[in-house]
Enzyme design. Structure first.
Site, PDB file in Angstrom:
ATOM      1  N   GLU A   1       2.224  -1.508  -8.900  1.00  0.00           N
ATOM      2  CA  GLU A   1       3.512  -0.867  -9.116  1.00  0.00           C
ATOM      3  C   GLU A   1       4.139  -1.415 -10.402  1.00  0.00           C
ATOM      4  OE1 GLU A   1       7.195   0.516  -6.314  1.00  0.00           O
ATOM      5  OE2 GLU A   1       6.695  -1.610  -6.284  1.00  0.00           O
TER       6      GLU A   1
ATOM      7  N   HIS B   1       8.582  -1.048   4.394  1.00  0.00           N
ATOM      8  CA  HIS B   1       8.030  -0.112   3.418  1.00  0.00           C
ATOM      9  C   HIS B   1       6.826   0.665   3.955  1.00  0.00           C
ATOM     10  CE1 HIS B   1      10.150  -0.514  -0.336  1.00  0.00           C
ATOM     11  NE2 HIS B   1       9.981  -1.815  -0.434  1.00  0.00           N
TER      12      HIS B   1
ATOM     13  N   ALA C   1       7.141  -9.780  -3.722  1.00  0.00           N
ATOM     14  CA  ALA C   1       6.083  -9.257  -2.859  1.00  0.00           C
ATOM     15  C   ALA C   1       5.831  -7.807  -3.245  1.00  0.00           C
ATOM     16  CB  ALA C   1       6.481  -9.361  -1.388  1.00  0.00           C
ATOM     17  N   MET C   2       4.754  -7.231  -2.694  1.00  0.00           N
ATOM     18  CA  MET C   2       4.392  -5.845  -2.993  1.00  0.00           C
ATOM     19  C   MET C   2       3.853  -5.186  -1.742  1.00  0.00           C
ATOM     20  SD  MET C   2       4.243  -3.336  -4.995  1.00  0.00           S
ATOM     21  CE  MET C   2       3.652  -1.741  -4.416  1.00  0.00           C
ATOM     22  N   GLU C   3       4.393  -3.993  -1.426  1.00  0.00           N
ATOM     23  CA  GLU C   3       4.171  -3.328  -0.137  1.00  0.00           C
ATOM     24  C   GLU C   3       2.887  -2.520  -0.060  1.00  0.00           C
ATOM     25  OE1 GLU C   3       7.010  -0.576  -2.555  1.00  0.00           O
ATOM     26  OE2 GLU C   3       6.700  -2.726  -2.258  1.00  0.00           O
ATOM     27  N   ASN C   4       1.789  -2.980  -0.636  1.00  0.00           N
ATOM     28  CA  ASN C   4       0.525  -2.255  -0.525  1.00  0.00           C
ATOM     29  C   ASN C   4       0.218  -2.013   0.954  1.00  0.00           C
ATOM     30  OD1 ASN C   4       0.085  -2.991  -3.400  1.00  0.00           O
ATOM     31  ND2 ASN C   4      -0.289  -5.006  -2.527  1.00  0.00           N
TER      32      ASN C   4
ATOM     33  N   HIS D   1      11.139  -6.857   4.850  1.00  0.00           N
ATOM     34  CA  HIS D   1      11.328  -5.837   3.809  1.00  0.00           C
ATOM     35  C   HIS D   1      10.016  -5.113   3.518  1.00  0.00           C
ATOM     36  CE1 HIS D   1      13.305  -4.374   0.005  1.00  0.00           C
ATOM     37  NE2 HIS D   1      12.033  -4.268  -0.359  1.00  0.00           N
ATOM     38  N   GLU D   2       8.964  -5.885   3.309  1.00  0.00           N
ATOM     39  CA  GLU D   2       7.686  -5.256   2.942  1.00  0.00           C
ATOM     40  C   GLU D   2       7.105  -4.438   4.083  1.00  0.00           C
ATOM     41  OE1 GLU D   2       7.015  -5.313  -0.180  1.00  0.00           O
ATOM     42  OE2 GLU D   2       8.657  -6.732  -0.476  1.00  0.00           O
TER      43      GLU D   2
END
Length: 846
Positions: A130, A304, A265-268, A300-301
């Protein structure tokens, strides 16, 4: 330049085979993509950046067609694959090969490292796609609307873990010492959600939530720090499945801590990646704030997985739909997991940060047009997350919890596996509420700013009047004519009787009838409104006298709004400083954050000769509260109260320059294991504030020998608080050259820009080394680092800062540079306007 890809040919499925070489820092790959062609086309246009692409061909019902040529447009990050004859409408399979090198800026497919107990370095490869970085790892249609199924195979050395979005379907030998790990198919999803990781990683045993296995992954030495996040994740996944009314859309859920990571963080989908401090934590030594952050980010993640992954914005202008809603949902989940934390009350601190930026003339709407995809990078900040979530919370309170949830469920069910626009959510919420809400909501989302609701006594009640709040109101250019639909919640006492009232303030003014003479009134009852309240002097005095009757969230709003009015010039400074004395007996952590935050702001404004005066004021206002609490937690004391003890201690030892606090803090750090974690963590900046060479070397040792990411960060950021000039220069030098990881260095420098002792040297370092900084650090972190220029409140620096930002060397995205400059101007204007009054007050505060 046209930034959107043609839609005449769209992907339906990718089969990727990626072979990373961790030693060389390169990778090779091949892919086949099922493409739906809508009308005859002689070329396919897709995204590719930094890849060598070859061997392209397509196969369809008419047979195999080799490419006539591949044309690269490096500036547009595209390739065009041309064919000798048009491809007929229908389904085609595109095949090609590619190769590339790992990125160095923690975006795309990049390298990370970790060091074991013996000092040996281990390579690791991870992804961060992202917003527009999947194209660095494989050629693709790298826009959110081009959803497709992904089948991923990673060819990796034996002994290394391989992780992707879906569960492992099979493993097979792939040559000497290597194996091919094939993963199950994903749901249709956007390219920015694809993930793959390779390295020496270990996982917890799975926690089963229904049929979904949940695991936390880390490098081996930190596996003991995973259980806390696993518990949060299992709770959150179950909570969201029940709240959304839709099963989790993935087959498994892995949460992976990456040693080098540009964001939080990243919501993959199914393979969520994290900075280590946002996932791994030692419950025995972590502070309340550190544990809360892990809980927040994990929740949060996972939120998503529905809002962002299952249902995705159609284009980057709608990123707020993902982030604001995930922030809103993280609050709901953590509040349900740990009710004693009163998470919605503490969200007021985040909301206040958004109010700060949105009170600027240079603010932006939550959603604004995005032409180039990279323009959306500037949207990953407080207005998107915290203003967006605050507006959602305000209207959830207005519509009612059940109505709001029903609307969200309709929205998700109606658009699952698809893409949406903001209006789709408003329509679903309006259907649930039985009234259209689009006009009401659009004013909050598509326009910048928010109202100041002024409250004054009127015959038979109170009068409310709205106007746009601006810190620099004299530069408003007519902006004060703007109006919002404001759901004002009023609470108070009249003629000795409590009352509550709600009014939708849509016009300039409204009158609210009350049952008698006003005893006191607050115009943001519950503290959920995204607006400021300003009271007439007579009412403000009544509110001050009624402080014990106010809820903590309301007291927070009173303190925060009062100081904002001082900053804007709408209120005088001396009465505000008098009012801070009302909080000497305050016992709420969030309320104290507003009071201490205002004193810290003034601390940075005063000249050196007034520093002893403001230090004495801090000691006077905070000393009694800390004296009641003491250094040692009492039996049964909850985590929030322990956090408050740490906050007061830190403020007294740094802003208050309290010698007794500083001496005791040195003793605490000599034996940290014997003290409460919140006390220990707060003693770190206190000792840095008064420390020298010996303490600096001890901090460096503790950074190297830390046993948790939080402990490492406490001492790393503690280095930014040392004041001797030689130590300031050492810390600055360590930010470039590898001594401090590139994920952390920007934030260390930001801390130094905010330090009255280091800010001038930090500014000189930033401008002298700017080209190196841009090349070495992630662009999103550089943007956050530059927030620190708002604290360069020195007579000769304001013009320098503006010249630097206007030089063309700084690329920050939509309005960001203007916002930083305006925040600096607000501080300078306050010092110019109220500096004399502040000096007089500090000399004689009675």
């Amino acid at each position: 330049m046209e930034h959107r890809l043609p839609t005449i040919a769209t992907p339906r499925r990718y089969d990727l085979r990626i072979e990373p070489d961790l030693d060389r820092g390169t990778f090779a790959g091949s892919e086949s993509v099922v493409v739906a062609v809508a009308e005859p086309v002689s070329e396919l246009v897709m995204n590719s950046a930094g890849l060598a692409v070859r061997d392209a061909s397509v196969r369809g019902a008419s047979g195999h067609v080799p490419a006539a040529g591949i044309v690269e447009d490096a500036d547009a990050e595209r390739i065009t694959i041309r064919f000798a004859a048009p491809l007929a409408p229908g389904e085609w399979t595109l095949r090609l090969s590619f190769a590339g090198a790992f990125s160095k800026d923690l975006h795309g497919f990049y390298a990370s490292t970790w060091t074991d107990e013996s000092g040996r370095d281990h390579p690791l490869a991870a992804t961060q796609f992202e917003s527009t970085y999947a194209r660095r790892a494989f050629p693709c249609w790298d826009e959110p609307a081009f959803k497709a199924v992904f089948g991923v195979t990673l060819v990796v050395p034996d002994g290394l873990a391989a992780i992707s979005n879906a569960a492992i379907a099979s493993e097979a030998p792939a040559g000497p010492g290597r194996r091919a790990v094939t993963f199950a198919d994903t749901i249709p999803m956007s390219t920015y959600l694809v993930a793959f990781l390779v390295g020496r990683l270990v996982s917890t045993e799975p926690a089963m939530v229904g049929s979904t296995p949940v695991r936390v992954w880390s490098v081996p030495p930190k596996a003991r720090l995973a259980p806390y996040a696993l518990g949060v994740a299992a709770f959150s996944l179950d909570f969201f499945e029940r709240w959304y009314g839709i099963p989790y859309p993935g087959g498994k859920l892995d949460l992976v801590a990456v040693p080098d990571f540009a964001s939080g963080a990243m919501e993959n989908l199914g393979a969520v990646t994290f900075r280590e401090t946002a996932l791994l934590v030692d419950e025995a030594t972590a502070t309340h704030g550190e544990q809360e952050r892990v809980a927040d980010v994990v929740a949060h993640e996972i939120a998503h997985m529905w809002f962002g992954d299952l249902v995705t914005m159609g284009w980057w202008n709608g990123i707020w739909l993902n982030e604001a809603f995930a922030t809103f949902m993280e609050m709901l989940a953590v509040d349900a997991w740990r009710p004693q934390w009163r998470r919605w009350d503490s969200f007021a601190v985040s909301r206040a940060g958004a109010l700060l930026v949105d009170g600027l003339r240079s603010s932006r709407p939550i959603e604004f047009p995005v032409a180039a995809p990279r323009d959306c990078d500037a949207m990953f900040e407080g207005l998107t997350y915290d203003k967006g979530a605050a507006v959602l919370r305000m209207f959830e309170r207005h519509l009612g919890e059940d109505t709001f949830r029903a609307g969200v469920r309709t929205y998700l069910d109606r658009h699952r596996l698809a893409n949406t626009e903001t209006g789709d959510l408003w329509r679903a919420l309006g259907e649930a509420a039985g009234v259209p809400i689009t006009a009401m909501m659009d004013g909050w989302v598509f326009r910048p700013g928010y109202p100041l609701v002024e409250v004054r006594e009127a015959p038979g009640g109170v009068e409310l009047e709205q106007r746009r709040f601006l810190y620099l109101a004299d530069e408003a250019d007519g902006a004060n004519a703007e109006r919002w639909h404001v759901p004002v919640a009023i609470r108070g006492s009249a003629a000795g009787r409590p009352f509550e009232s709600r009014v939708m303030l849509s016009a300039d003014r409204a009158c609210v009838s009350l049952p008698g003479q006003i005893d006191w009134v607050v115009a943001n009852a519950g503290g959920h409104g995204f607006y400021r309240a300003g009271y007439s002097p007579a009412l403000f005095e009544k509110v001050g006298a009624a402080m014990p009757s106010l809820e903590p969230s309301e007291r927070f709003c009173v303190a925060s709004d009062a100081f904002a009015l001082v900053q804007s010039g709408a209120a005088e400074l001396a009465p505000f400083l008098d009012a801070t004395a009302l909080f000497r007996d305050e016992d709420d952590r969030n309320v104290w954050s507003a009071v201490v935050g205002s004193l810290a702001y003034l601390y940075r404004l005063v000249p050196d000769e007034d520093r002893p005066g403001i230090e004495a004021l801090v000691r006077d206002r905070l000393g009694r509260a800390f004296g009641r609490m003491g250094w040692v937690p009492r039996p049964g004391e909850d985590e929030v109260r322990r956090g408050l003890r740490g906050d007061l201690l830190r403020a007294l030892g740094t802003l208050g320059n309290d010698a007794e606090i500083q001496a005791r803090s040195r003793d605490v750090l000599a034996r940290p294991e014997a003290h409460d974690p919140d006390v220990v963590a707060s003693c770190v900046p206190v000792v840095a504030r008064c420390g020298g060479e010996r303490e600096y070397e001890e901090f460096l040792r503790r950074v190297r020998e830390s046993r948790s990411p939080q402990d490492e960060h406490r001492y790393l950021f503690g280095l930014a608080g040392f004041r001797p000039p030689a130590l300031v220069e050492r810390t600055l030098a360590s930010c470039l050259g590898g001594a401090v990881r590139s994920q952390d260095a920007p934030y260390v420098l930001r801390s130094m820009l905010a330090s009255v002792a280091a800010r001038r040297a930090a500014w000189r370092f930033l401008t002298a080394r700017w080209d190196e900084i841009r090349a070495a650090w992630p662009s999103n972190a550089v943007r956050r680092m530059l927030e620190g220029v708002a604290w360069l409140v020195e007579p000769d620096l304001e013009d320098e800062v503006e010249a630097f930002f206007r030089s063309g060397r700084v690329e920050l995205g939509t309005r960001v540079a203007d916002q930083y400059l305006e925040q600096l101007r607000v501080a300078v204007r306050l010092r110019t306007r109220a500096g004399g009054a502040l000096s007089a007050y500090l000399r004689d505060p009675t």
